[in-house]
Design a protein around this motif. Structure first.
Motif: not given
Length: 822
Positions: A505, A527, A553, A557, A567-568, A571-572, A574-575, A817, A820
């Motif tokens: 992280k 990012d 990522d 994930s 949560a982590t 987010a990862l 998605k990226s 996914q 971004s």
């Protein structure tokens, strides 16, 4: 059989002291059987000994209680494979020089010590445009040997590594530093043993334990003016400049030397890594040696026809000279005052051979030719050389350097029951090598990952490419995070997982670095824009970085999901879809921060647009869809595989490099797994061989060889961080895999594929597959289905038209996914 680092050494010392453990390492014998306990402990320090239970189960069993007896397979290992140029070596900047880059000298599985010959051309081959030679220090085409040196890495793309403490038997002190001629006809190379009779008549033999080397130099009848001499040069290493390194040396008693070598870094980066040694000889020096710091030296001995041999034991340490001696005393004890005890070369050689046989029995293959077995077991051998034991027998090791400017590294103590490991070719072993280790040996692999966690704790992030205890940062991406996630997914879970997740992280934060070297230097742009922008023509890895970050990522994930950090994970996940931001006209292309596409062929690390287009292993369903659909992708891949080892410039397969490792299995995501079977059969049969030129590219600390093992099994861990394998076709009729070895126990996975083989006439297409007696119709197999063992039974065919199995692409995992927003 435990994870205690001292047990293997104690058992080996016991064996050396017991005369009934004698025998040679060339042939099966009662001695080899007597040595098995010691060898398994020594060579497999974390307790992955094999069993001797011959019980067999039926097809419906899960294999959990089944064992198979060890068989002798070590004779199939040829350590010379990879020491010459590949016969179809690609003519481009990456494929321009190194063949496999392996070394032929002895070591034991994952051992600290490698003692191997150095040849003149291998140290610096001026014929290569990149200034590189054979990174293992030995080129098969040479006809002279400079010396025998310790610490070697197998198959690194960069030429400078190891080659410490050059030792060479000579016929006179004045010969020191003079290479000796040799012929391969007078060379014997086996797992755990190297022997050669030099042109001057001296026979040199080498073997090792985990942390020590053992040499036997047998001299011919000496002419007047000749004297049995051993030249030792601690000032020259296998580095780019063939330059010197500072050293100190002192005499200990009448038959030993102790010293320190300042060492050097790797390639052009990293700290100089110091080495400490203690060398003991089987008889006193004939004359007091002349010793001076930073200078070669020579020691002489009295020999005659009845006693023509001088033996040398060498303990090494990365902590201190005292620890080097302690390692030697523990693993291969020395002699009494008269040199009458502890000098049993053949017993130690046999123990090394038995250690390798124990390791190689992790997978037993049956059927096929001796050549097939040689390729397979040499691949498994090469995939068992690294990472390397790094702590001494007392548990001490030097911490990872905390900064590029640090002058020293503090000494640490490994946790009880653990082993510290070093040397991580991150960008290479993160793809499939680490999953193989975890599947076969989760205990050792947990220690390997814990070692990376400790390295990151010391330096600030996972190192990208770790040479002993220093960061070299020679390749892109955050490989350490992928290694940890992949190991965990395949059963190596006994490491500080929360600390590992914390490191993962924090690695996305601005300025995240190991020893001052950024772990993902372009992460802020990634990012912000959803990709790493190109600065224009000539930028060599921005598209590669984007894909490396996306793969990383995704793997993290999955790891975060397993640890409950949703949560982590979200987010990862998605990226990890950011690869889509570089998909243009059915291919991956770099683009500038303003959104302009760059199509001049730059932007890729060791590859090109076509090769990297398939480097989205977590969303291959998405790639297939964006590349025009299944039919279009199958046709495109068929063109891609018209060349199997083309290099990094042309838009075809390059089996000798890591970028395209998973591409043969992409066919399954397009509903055409029979094409995977055809491509793998051709690649394994034609691009790998049994001779010195038998590797298609740099082995990269076992990465290419590990790929070969997976492909031969007919299984491959395509999706990072996911516990499962894509299924292709086995290359042997019968394969037994010991899954999850621990303290002598394991689960037996049995693979049966009647008619399979390497010949063009073999049945290498899959007609149907059964798992534990039940039909298994898909080309994806969750790891949980075989983690407790079991039976995979294939019906094979030579008719491609009859190979309709596994064509349901929807069964293949893909994790689409939204990218971004760019």
């Amino acid at each position: 059989m435990s994870r205690n680092w001292g047990l293997g050494a104690a058992l080996l010392a016991l064996c050396v002291a017991v005369t009934s453990c004698g025998g040679d390492g060339d042939s099966p014998s009662a001695a080899a059987a007597n040595l098995s306990a010691a060898a398994q402990a020594q060579g497999n320090e974390n307790g992955n000994a094999g069993g001797n239970d011959n019980s067999n189960g039926n097809e419906n069993g899960n294999g959990a209680s089944k064992k198979n007896a060890d068989i002798r397979v070590v004779q199939y290992v040829n350590p010379l494979i990879g020491t010459d140029y590949a016969t179809d070596q690609p003519a481009d900047p990456v494929g321009s020089g190194l063949g496999g880059g392996t070394f032929p000298g002895p070591t034991v599985p994952f051992g600290m010590m490698q003692w191997s010959p150095m040849t003149p051309t291998a140290q610096y081959d001026s014929r290569k445009g990149d200034g590189s030679g054979f990174s293992g220090g030995y080129w098969y085409g040479d006809t002279a040997i400079n010396a025998f040196s310790v610490l070697h890495l197998s198959g690194t793309g960069c030429w400078a590594n190891g080659g410490y403490l050059n030792v060479m038997p000579q016929l006179a002190p004045g010969d020191a530093g003079t290479p000796a001629s040799f012929s391969h006809a007078n060379e014997t190379v086996q797992a755990g043993y190297y022997g050669v009779t030099l042109g001057n008549g001296i026979k040199a033999e080498l073997t090792t334990t985990v942390r020590t080397g053992f040499a036997r130099f047998t001299y011919p009848a000496l002419a007047q003016g000749q004297q049995a001499t051993i030249a030792i040069d601690p000032t020259v290493q296998n580095n780019r400049s063939q330059g010197s390194t500072a050293d100190t040396v002192k005499q200990v008693g009448d038959r030993a030397l102790s010293g320190t070598i300042a060492g050097s870094g790797f390639c052009w980066a990293g700290h100089a890594v110091p080495l400490y040694y203690y060398a003991e000889f089987s008889q006193p020096f004939a004359a007091k040696p002349s010793l001076a710091a930073n200078s070669p030296l020579a020691v002489t001995f009295a020999v005659d026809k009845q006693h023509p041999a001088v033996m040398m034991k060498l303990g090494i340490s990365f902590v201190s000279e005292a620890n080097a001696k302690a390692n030697l005393d523990a693993e291969n004890p020395g002699s009494d005052a008269h040199g009458r005890a502890g000098w049993h070369f053949d017993k130690v050689r046999s123990a090394a051979s038995a250690a390798w046989n124990a390791r190689l029995n992790a997978i037993q293959v049956k059927g096929g030719s001796d050549a097939d077995k040689t390729k397979f077991y040499t691949a498994l051998y090469h995939a068992s050389l690294h990472p390397n034991v790094f702590n001494d027998v007392n548990g001490q090791y030097p911490d990872f350097y905390a900064s590029n400017g640090a002058s020293t590294a503090p000494t640490r103590q490994v946790d009880k029951g653990r082993t510290m490991y070093a040397n991580f070719s991150g960008w290479d072993i993160d793809r499939s090598f680490i999953q193989l280790q975890a599947l076969l040996d989760p205990v050792r692999t947990s220690d390997i990952v814990q070692s990376l966690v400790l390295d990151a704790t010391a330096c600030g992030a996972f190192p990208r490419w770790a040479y002993f205890n220093t960061e070299t940062a020679v390749m892109p991406g955050d490989a350490g995070s992928i290694i940890a996630a992949n190991a965990y997914a395949f059963g190596a879970t006994n490491f500080d997982t929360q600390r590992a997740l914390s490191i993962m992280k924090s690695s996305t934060a601005p300025g995240a670095a190991c020893a001052g070297t950024p772990v993902m230097g372009s992460r802020a742009d990634y990012d912000r824009l959803g990709y790493v922008p190109s600065s224009g023509s000539g930028d060599n890895q921005t598209a590669s970085n984007t894909l490396e970050y996306a793969v990383r990522d995704f793997a993290v994930s999955r790891f975060a999901t397993a640890l409950g950090d949703t949560a982590t994970a979200g987010a990862l996940l998605k990226s990890s879809g950011n690869w889509q931001n570089l998909f243009d006209k059915n291919a991956i292309q770099p683009k500038t921060s303003a959104g302009a596409w760059v199509t001049d062929g730059t932007g890729f690390m060791e590859g090109n647009s076509e090769q990297y287009t398939w480097y989205v292993p977590h969303d291959l369903g998405g790639v297939v869809a964006q590349a025009g659909g299944a039919a279009s992708v199958v046709n495109r891949l068929d063109t891609f595989f018209t060349h199997l080892n083309i290099g990094t410039v042309q838009p075809y397969f390059y089996v000798g490099n890591e970028v395209t490792m998973a591409v043969p299995w992409v066919y399954a995501w397009a509903g055409a797994p029979s094409h995977t079977q055809r491509v793998l059969h051709a690649s394994l049969a034609n691009e790998f061989g049994t001779g010195a030129a038998g590797l298609p590219g740099n082995d990269d600390l076992g990465a290419i060889s590990g790929w070969y093992v997976w492909a031969t099994l007919g299984l491959y861990p395509v999706v990072p961080g996911v516990s499962g394998v894509a299924v292709s076709s086995p290359q042997f009729e019968k394969i037994d895999v010991r899954v999850g070895q621990m303290d002598g126990s394991y689960r037996l996975l049995r693979i049966a594929a009647p008619g399979a083989g390497s010949a063009d006439t073999a049945s290498f297409y899959v007609k149907s597959l059964r798992l534990n007696g039940a039909s298994w119709p898909t080309a994806w197999l969750p790891l949980e289905k075989i983690a407790k063992g079991g039976t995979l039974s294939y019906a094979m065919t030579a008719d491609a038209a009859a190979a309709t199995w596994g064509t349901d692409a929807s069964a293949m995992p893909s994790f689409p996914q939204a990218a971004s927003a760019p």
